[in-house]
Design an enzyme around this catalytic site. Structure first.
Site, PDB file in Angstrom:
ATOM      1  N   HIS A  89      57.820  28.355   9.721  1.00 50.95           N
ATOM      2  CA  HIS A  89      57.457  28.335   8.308  1.00 50.95           C
ATOM      3  C   HIS A  89      56.481  29.469   7.972  1.00 50.95           C
ATOM      4  O   HIS A  89      56.660  30.212   7.007  1.00 50.95           O
ATOM      5  CB  HIS A  89      56.848  26.957   8.002  1.00 50.95           C
ATOM      6  CG  HIS A  89      56.447  26.756   6.583  1.00 50.95           C
ATOM      7  ND1 HIS A  89      55.768  25.646   6.168  1.00 50.95           N
ATOM      8  CD2 HIS A  89      56.618  27.521   5.476  1.00 50.95           C
ATOM      9  CE1 HIS A  89      55.533  25.735   4.881  1.00 50.95           C
ATOM     10  NE2 HIS A  89      56.041  26.864   4.429  1.00 50.95           N
ATOM     11  N   GLU A  92      58.251  32.697   7.983  1.00 51.36           N
ATOM     12  CA  GLU A  92      59.001  32.934   6.741  1.00 51.36           C
ATOM     13  C   GLU A  92      58.071  33.513   5.674  1.00 51.36           C
ATOM     14  O   GLU A  92      58.428  34.448   4.969  1.00 51.36           O
ATOM     15  CB  GLU A  92      59.620  31.614   6.261  1.00 51.36           C
ATOM     16  CG  GLU A  92      60.378  31.741   4.956  1.00 51.36           C
ATOM     17  CD  GLU A  92      60.082  30.595   4.017  1.00 51.36           C
ATOM     18  OE1 GLU A  92      59.567  30.855   2.917  1.00 51.36           O
ATOM     19  OE2 GLU A  92      60.352  29.425   4.389  1.00 51.36           O
ATOM     20  N   HIS A  93      56.850  32.973   5.578  1.00 49.42           N
ATOM     21  CA  HIS A  93      55.903  33.511   4.588  1.00 49.42           C
ATOM     22  C   HIS A  93      55.498  34.952   4.917  1.00 49.42           C
ATOM     23  O   HIS A  93      55.492  35.806   4.037  1.00 49.42           O
ATOM     24  CB  HIS A  93      54.630  32.659   4.555  1.00 49.42           C
ATOM     25  CG  HIS A  93      54.746  31.418   3.722  1.00 49.42           C
ATOM     26  ND1 HIS A  93      53.962  31.189   2.625  1.00 49.42           N
ATOM     27  CD2 HIS A  93      55.553  30.342   3.833  1.00 49.42           C
ATOM     28  CE1 HIS A  93      54.272  30.021   2.083  1.00 49.42           C
ATOM     29  NE2 HIS A  93      55.242  29.486   2.818  1.00 49.42           N
ATOM     30  N   GLU A 190      49.685  24.144   1.688  1.00 51.12           N
ATOM     31  CA  GLU A 190      51.008  23.700   1.248  1.00 51.12           C
ATOM     32  C   GLU A 190      51.407  22.439   2.005  1.00 51.12           C
ATOM     33  O   GLU A 190      51.904  21.472   1.421  1.00 51.12           O
ATOM     34  CB  GLU A 190      52.021  24.816   1.503  1.00 51.12           C
ATOM     35  CG  GLU A 190      53.433  24.445   1.082  1.00 51.12           C
ATOM     36  CD  GLU A 190      54.476  25.432   1.588  1.00 51.12           C
ATOM     37  OE1 GLU A 190      54.124  26.591   1.875  1.00 51.12           O
ATOM     38  OE2 GLU A 190      55.645  25.029   1.698  1.00 51.12           O
TER      39      GLU A 190
HETATM   40 ZN   LIG Z   1      55.922  27.652   2.381  1.00 51.02          ZN
END
Ligand SMILES: [Zn+2]
Length: 962
Positions: A89, A92-93, A190
């Site tokens: 994750h 991905e950022h 998040e």
């Molecule tokens: Zn995210």
């Protein structure tokens, strides 16, 4: 499980290209380093597909050629983390923080200003990461292709980006070394937001526990208590071994020719595959259990749900089979829908109507084919702690009974009909839907072309059911009833949980801070400064490609061919379109005459009017008839602001349905039953619908908190915003909770009946029909001759109202037990057709992508935030820390057809083109002027904060209980 949709782009204009279907190469042909492995016609999709493999790197490529201008590209990788640090994750950022050719930070966000993309995003699921986009513009397609490929294969992955996007220790005030050191980071926050949603946690834990031997045991999005275990070096290593050409799966769709893309990919990226070995991302099959297991979880209390003594959830989950077997997946989909879907299904009757709970457990109930192995789960939410075992007993008993009795043929037909209809229904983002459909079987080693061949599998299923009428029952007995790989998950609320979680995080922080050496502390301070400087400096977007507004963009949006007819006295808008043999019906019933006392009940009225039974049909029969002949009938409240006159709006009940052309008569018959004979008498059905509605509303707050905050902030500013707060804001959540708590069903039935009398069979309705040249005339004939439409009073093209309204500002704070906040501030501006609206819209976009993004997300570490200029004449700022997750995927479902902009929003094609022209002509001075005029010193503002305790509020705030 798909955790988040990290970025979302507004849909831009679509320009249809007229180009014949590209010729696909032949099997075994070599094209730019790729060899064609398979080619297949997919008549059910009016498409043909080719599967290719890149010879030297091993990259796989699936292309679906179809005469659709909304071209899709996607590159994805199986990513199978072995811990809960959120590495996939966070990668991905950080992948999107700049690359070799495009060093600009966050090129996706920056491209939102320079692209006509109809979709631009990145997803991380439990076991894959994917970067898709779509656009109708060829120049734009090649620009975005270059950016996406460079981002995934050549990202910079700088240390400061890791600190910003992942996690870091930093002084609360980075400039003040005496302020406490805390955890910061976008993903860190998040995930705190995401894990505050108890039903999401429930679904996550079911997966962790049912598939415990490999990657699924971990929280792939990242558990805030484990995210700080991740280092920058591990992140770079994960990229090197996972984002490797050998491990990638490329997908494209649409009417652009394939060959130029293959050439680009081969020459620029794939032929230069790195020497480092690709990671083995194969997920082994789960070793089968000898005995069932049980998982006990705790959750927060939810003050928005009606009953404090009934907040437990329970589910039974069964591991079914290999996801690469597309035929078995289809069979299980059918079986699952028969078991749980609609009021005639056995689990609906036995569980949902048992009175033991509110509704099925969300996110888990049904068939899940998103992982290496497929899962069937069924469960109940809103259960008393003491009743959880009873729920499990009912589930077992129901499985045993159905395995004996089987299913009615008519229900089987209804489920098969819906599958076929769903396939033809031309949703927006059709190509994106296809890639989502193949991703799990393809990424786990299956054949993606097989996964797309629904018709072949359906034909086989029909054949096998004809040969063996007990086929479905036998599968049910073997895969569900007698399955020993079975998990019972029980989640009960615990008042102490929030404190416990906070203490765990505080202890972890204290441990980390205590372990810091003097040099480490110096570094924390230094990093905080560097990050601030970097964020403040902004960066240069000049490396990013840009479209030429005059050359690349058509001046007019495609215009809908619309004909206006009347049936009896009701206006009907008719539009001929290539709809794949489906006829779409929509109608708006004017609700402006409904007295205030009845208004809060309107959303429930809409929910119930198509689902309580009507005419000769009880609610089960009605549901079944809808499934057999249509894609379902639905009703919803709408509030539409006038495009040019402030304070003027239209409110109504929007009715929608669609069906195969040959079923139009049945569809109109079902509407006719509702209009002439809807009934609300069944108290049990009503009570269960109320409980479901209350549960859905309460559950929606954690992931749509920013929308609730915006609605509350706007409520005092305009008449239409006040109505929206009543129909879909916190007021509605509270109203429905109160109805359930009161339990006054008789009064509710009386009011519903009065509403039916006020709204149905009266005047004030208008309709729209969309369909093919062959399907429309008979549909129109049916509407004119046989249908209830004839009996209605005089319809109306539009019914704008402008009630007296005195705007009043507000400052509201609503406390909710969640670890994050959602905040919103609204000010009134101008409506859609006003000359300044285009400039406000551009300003909102620029502010969101530039200033607000930097301030709220990069510096503040919140998950997101921005500004919106809405056609309702309101400007809203908002921030949120929670992912809006599946919302963007749901957009796939809604059929936005041309002509609807006018039918629903009263915006003419000319007004739309004028708005486009203004958008393109907006200058820097315009932006300054509108900011100064409307935003700098607004006469009235509305503000709202939702979420965790907020000790710093002064007395000007109105504090509301949740
Ligand atoms: Zn995210």
């Amino acid at each position: 499980m798909l955790w988040r949709v990290c970025r979302s782009a507004e849909a831009a204009w679509r320009r249809p290209l007229s180009r014949p279907l590209s010729q696909l190469p032949a099997v075994n042909q070599e094209v730019h380093g790729f060899r064609v492995r398979q080619v297949r016609e997919l008549p059910e999709l009016s498409a043909s597909a080719a599967l290719l493999e890149h010879q030297t790197s091993g990259a796989q490529y699936l292309h679906v050629a179809r005469d659709d201008p909304d071209n899709v590209f996607s590159i994805g990788f199986p990513t199978t983390p072995q811990d809960s640090s959120g590495v996939a994750h966070i990668l991905e950022h950080t992948t999107l923080c700049g690359s070799r050719r495009f060093p600009a930070r966050d090129p996706f966000f920056k491209m939102l200003n320079r692209s006509l993309a109809t979709f631009m995003n990145a997803f991380t699921a439990s076991d894959w990461t994917m970067y898709p986009f779509s656009t109708c513009n060829e120049a734009d397609y090649m620009n975005l292709l270059a950016i996406y490929m460079d981002a995934v294969f050549e990202p910079r992955l700088e240390r400061l980006d890791f600190l910003q996007e992942g996690w870091r220790l930093e002084h609360e005030n980075p400039e003040d070394p005496s302020s406490p050191i805390v955890f910061k980071g976008v993903v860190f926050n998040e995930m705190k937001g995401a894990l505050s949603d108890r039903h999401r946690v429930f679904a996550e834990r079911v997966q962790n526990a049912l598939l415990p031997s490999h990657t699924y045991r971990h929280c792939s999005g990242g558990d805030p208590l484990h995210i700080p275990e991740l280092t920058w070096e591990q992140l770079k290593q994960f990229h090197a071994t996972h984002y490797h050409p050998r491990n990638c799966r490329i997908f494209s769709y649409g009417n652009l020719p394939l060959e130029p893309r293959l050439k680009f990919l081969h020459e620029q990226y794939l032929s230069r595959a790195p020497a480092v070995a690709a990671s083995d991302t194969r997920v082994p099959l789960e070793p089968r259990w000898d005995a069932p297991r049980r998982e006990q979880l705790k959750c927060r209390y939810d003050p928005l749900s009606p009953r404090t003594d009934r907040q437990a959830s329970v589910a039974v989950s069964l591991l079914v089979g290999d996801v690469t077997d597309s035929y078995e997946s289809l069979l299980m989909t059918v079986l699952s829908e028969l078991l749980v879907d609609g009021p005639s299904s056995p689990f609906y009757q036995a569980l949902v109507e048992s009175g033991l709970g509110d509704d099925y457990t969300p996110h888990v109930t049904g068939f899940d084919n998103s992982c290496r192995e497929t899962v069937f789960s069924v469960g109940l939410q809103g259960v008393a702690d003491a009743d959880t075992d009873k729920v499990v007993e009912i589930i077992d008993k129901t499985l045993a009974e159905v395995a004996e009795k089987g299913f009615e043929q008519e229900r089987v037909d209804a489920v098969l009909h819906r599958l076929e209809l769903g396939r033809k229904h031309q949703s927006n983002h059709f190509g994106l839907g296809l890639v989502m459909q193949v991703v799990a079987p393809w990424f786990h080693g299956g054949d993606p072309l097989d996964a797309l061949s629904l018709d072949t599998h359906l034909a086989r299923l029909r054949r096998e059911m004809a040969d063996n009428p007990r086929l479905l029952q036998e599968r049910l007995a073997r895969l569900l009833r007698d399955n020993r790989h079975r998990l019972v998950t029980v989640m009960t609320p615990d008042l102490a949980l929030e404190t416990e979680l906070q203490k765990k995080e505080a202890d972890m922080l204290a441990g980390r801070v205590a372990a810091l050496s003097d040099a480490d502390r110096q570094r924390v301070l230094e990093d905080g400064r560097l990050l601030q400087e970097k964020q403040a400096a902004g960066d240069d977007a000049s490396s990013l490609p840009m479209l030429d507004v005059r050359r690349d963009i058509a001046p007019h949006a495609p215009r809908a061919e619309v004909r206006r007819e009347t049936v009896s006295a009701t206006p009907v808008q008719v539009s001929e379109q290539p709809t794949n043999g489906i006829t779409y019906f929509r109608a708006v019933v004017d609700t402006s005459g409904v007295p205030a006392y009845f208004r809060p009940l309107l959303p429930l009225f809409c929910r119930l009017v198509t689902s309580m039974g009507a005419g000769q049909l009880d609610y089960r029969q009605q549901d079944q008839q809808q499934q057999l002949w249509t894609g379902g009938l639905s009703a919803a409240v709408t509030v539409t602001d006038h495009p040019s006159e402030p304070g003027r709006y239209e409110e109504g009940m929007l009715l929608t349905s669609y069906c195969l052309e040959q079923n139009a008569e049945r569809m109109f018959g079902l509407w006719e039953d509702i209009f002439t004979g809807v009934t609300f008498e069944n108290r049990e059905r009503l009570s269960s619908q109320l409980q479901m509605s209350a549960a859905e509303l309460a559950n929606s707050v954690p992931h749509a908190g920013h929308q609730y905050a915006m609605s509350s902030a706007a409520a005092g500013l305009t008449g239409s915003a006040q109505l929206r707060q009543l129909y879909s804001g916190l007021d509605q959540v509270r109203y429905v909770r109160q109805l359930v708590t009161d339990g006054e069903l008789d009064m509710t039935v009386t009011k519903l009946k009065m509403l039916a009398e006020m709204l149905l069979m009266k005047d004030g309705m208008r309709c729209a029909l969309n369909g093919t040249a062959a399907g429309l005339p008979p549909a129109l004939d049916l509407a004119s001759s046989r249908c209830w439409l004839r009996a209605l009073g005089e319809g109306r093209a539009e019914s704008w109202v402008q009630p007296e309204f005195a705007p009043a500002g507000c400052q509201t704070y609503v406390e909710l037990p969640m670890p994050v906040h959602y905040a919103a501030r609204c000010v009134p501006t101008v409506p859609y057709a006003h000359p300044d609206f285009a400039a406000l819209r551009v300003l909102a976009r620029l502010l969101s992508l530039g200033h607000l993004h930097r301030e709220i997300r990069e510096k503040g570490g919140a998950y997101g935030g921005g500004a919106v200029a809405s056609p309702a004449g309101l400007w809203s700022y908002y921030s949120y820390r929670d992912p809006s997750s599946l919302a963007t995927l749901r957009v796939f479902d809604c059929a936005v057809q041309r002509g609807m902009r006018h039918f629903l929003h009263g915006i003419t094609d000319d007004q739309f083109d004028e708005h486009r022209a203004r958008l393109q002509a907006v200058t820097r001075d315009d932006l300054r002027r509108v900011a100064e005029t409307y935003l700098a010193r607004p006469a009235v503002t509305g503000t709202c904060i939702l979420g965790k305790q907020c000790p710093d509020l002064d007395s000007s705030w109105q504090v509301q209980q949740s």
